[in-house]
Design a protein around this motif. Structure first.
Motif, PDB file in Angstrom:
ATOM      1  N   ALA A 206       0.951  -1.227  -0.220  1.00  0.00           N
ATOM      2  CA  ALA A 206       0.042   0.200   0.003  1.00  0.00           C
ATOM      3  C   ALA A 206       0.878   1.238  -0.092  1.00  0.00           C
ATOM      4  CB  ALA A 206      -0.805  -0.072   1.284  1.00  0.00           C
ATOM      5  N   PHE A 207       0.310   2.040  -0.874  1.00  0.00           N
ATOM      6  CA  PHE A 207       1.039   3.470  -0.876  1.00  0.00           C
ATOM      7  C   PHE A 207       0.450   4.608   0.274  1.00  0.00           C
ATOM      8  CE2 PHE A 207       3.186   6.904  -3.638  1.00  0.00           C
ATOM      9  CZ  PHE A 207       2.989   7.881  -2.820  1.00  0.00           C
ATOM     10  N   MET A 208       1.294   4.674   1.391  1.00  0.00           N
ATOM     11  CA  MET A 208       0.608   5.437   2.409  1.00  0.00           C
ATOM     12  C   MET A 208       1.109   7.093   2.710  1.00  0.00           C
ATOM     13  SD  MET A 208      -0.255   2.580   5.508  1.00  0.00           S
ATOM     14  CE  MET A 208      -0.406   0.735   5.001  1.00  0.00           C
ATOM     15  N   VAL A 209       0.662   7.651   3.614  1.00  0.00           N
ATOM     16  CA  VAL A 209       1.203   8.944   3.664  1.00  0.00           C
ATOM     17  C   VAL A 209       1.148   8.747   5.497  1.00  0.00           C
ATOM     18  CG1 VAL A 209       0.310   9.884   1.819  1.00  0.00           C
ATOM     19  CG2 VAL A 209      -1.231  10.146   3.588  1.00  0.00           C
ATOM     20  N   GLU A 210       1.635  10.047   6.013  1.00  0.00           N
ATOM     21  CA  GLU A 210       1.370  10.151   7.417  1.00  0.00           C
ATOM     22  C   GLU A 210       0.085  10.646   7.778  1.00  0.00           C
ATOM     23  OE1 GLU A 210       3.284   8.649   9.473  1.00  0.00           O
ATOM     24  OE2 GLU A 210       5.429   9.039   9.034  1.00  0.00           O
ATOM     25  N   PRO A 211      -0.414  10.183   9.008  1.00  0.00           N
ATOM     26  CA  PRO A 211       0.076   9.629   9.967  1.00  0.00           C
ATOM     27  C   PRO A 211      -0.040   7.763   9.564  1.00  0.00           C
ATOM     28  CG  PRO A 211      -1.978  10.254  10.853  1.00  0.00           C
ATOM     29  CD  PRO A 211      -1.723  10.868   9.338  1.00  0.00           C
TER      30      PRO A 211
END
Length: 336
Positions: A206-211
């Motif tokens: 998965a391409f995730m960002v914060e948080p």
């Protein structure tokens, strides 16, 4: 007064009343009453609806709200959660949103295709977020066979929306790692759902960002496979704030007020102690996770040259089929 005179006087009053009534209805060429407005003297529209995501990138909005920057400019900002920049475009068109946060890729793609032509196009009013290391990561489960970027070939990767900044940076960094981007399948889903999707094997990564990155690493032991904000996408502009050309034209004071408030929020968002407790509130993460998230940069000015870099990458990876000059899209703050 004779009876005849009295009758004429009564008729005169009645006629005057009738004429006044007709005139007020505009039937004698008079103007209709001005439409009601919710302006307050400072701005044309005091209450605005702003599209946002539950991610670190919009910390400046919450800072500006908490510190009263919007209120000081005469604005009441109602936040509406969206899934991504692509979803923000219809919101501007159908006027469910007055302004919105979104990634530059979605804004530029929509402008190139005249998707918002009926509302005089898309106008960019403030920069929002710029890439730094470890804030755009492709993660896989700790026990997955995927250990390096080359292992992503032939796999399914979750992204929040198609044809956005996530897809663009993923393709660019996959290619830089000698992985054919066409060999990868992207699956659309909201950021909050990605951690579970990786764990239950709905997707391979998965391409995730914060948080969400830090939470997935801490709570589920997910591991970094690829930093999508590195190499060809190092320091790439990520996202910002936009409105429609129609809204900007009809509400210039409102737009200017928003720009002044958000600029203060952007400046303050670089301060971790200011942002961390807000992340607990709006992104629903625990204090420990908030303390570990990787920050990107919060630019305080719109730079056409910097943003043009995004369109060049979009053309290379098939997300833009023609050149697009971003300068006409920009509404610079007063005095810029």
């Amino acid at each position: 007064m004779t009876r005849r005179v009295r009758r004429m006087a009564v008729r005169g009053v009645a006629l005057a009343t009738l004429l006044a009534t007709v005139a007020s209805c505009g039937l004698l060429g008079g103007k209709d009453p001005a439409p009601a407005t919710n302006g307050n003297g400072q701005v044309e529209k005091a209450k605005i609806t702003l599209g946002v995501l539950p991610i670190l990138d919009v910390a400046s909005v919450h800072v500006a709200s908490k510190k009263g920057y919007f209120a000081a400019e005469g604005l009441e900002v109602e936040l509406k959660t969206i899934q991504g920049g692509a979803q923000a475009i219809p919101g501007l068109i159908n006027k469910e949103l007055d302004m919105t946060f979104g990634n530059w890729v979605s804004f530029f793609a929509a402008q190139s295709k005249d998707a918002a032509k009926q509302v005089d196009g898309i106008k960019l009013i403030a920069d929002g977020y710029q890439a730094k290391p470890d804030m755009f990561l492709i993660l896989a489960a700790g026990d997955s066979a995927i250990k390096s970027p080359k292992d992503l070939a032939g796999k399914t990767i979750a992204i929040n929306t198609f044809k956005n900044i996530a897809e663009l940076t993923a393709k660019a960094t996959l290619e830089a790692a000698n992985v054919d981007p066409k060999s990868v399948t992207f699956k659309e889903m909201p950021f909050p759902d990605m951690q579970a999707a990786v764990q239950n094997k709905t997707v391979d990564a998965a391409f995730m960002v914060e948080p969400f990155i830090t939470r997935a690493q801490r709570a589920a032991g997910q591991v970094k496979i690829l930093d999508a904000a590195s190499g060809p996408t190092d320091n790439i502009p990520i996202a910002g704030y936009a409105t429609s050309g129609e809204f900007a034209k009809n509400n210039p004071k409102t737009v200017a007020a928003f720009q002044r408030a958000i600029a203060k929020g952007q400046a303050d968002a670089a301060d971790r102690p200011t942002v961390e407790p807000l992340l607990v509130e709006y992104a629903k993460v625990d204090k420990e996770t908030a303390a570990l998230v990787h920050f990107g940069a919060f630019p305080t000015s719109l730079d056409a040259t910097r943003l043009q870099r995004v369109t060049q990458l979009m053309q290379r990876y098939g997300l833009l089929d023609k050149e697009l000059d971003v300068k006409p899209m920009l509404i610079q703050p007063s005095g810029s």
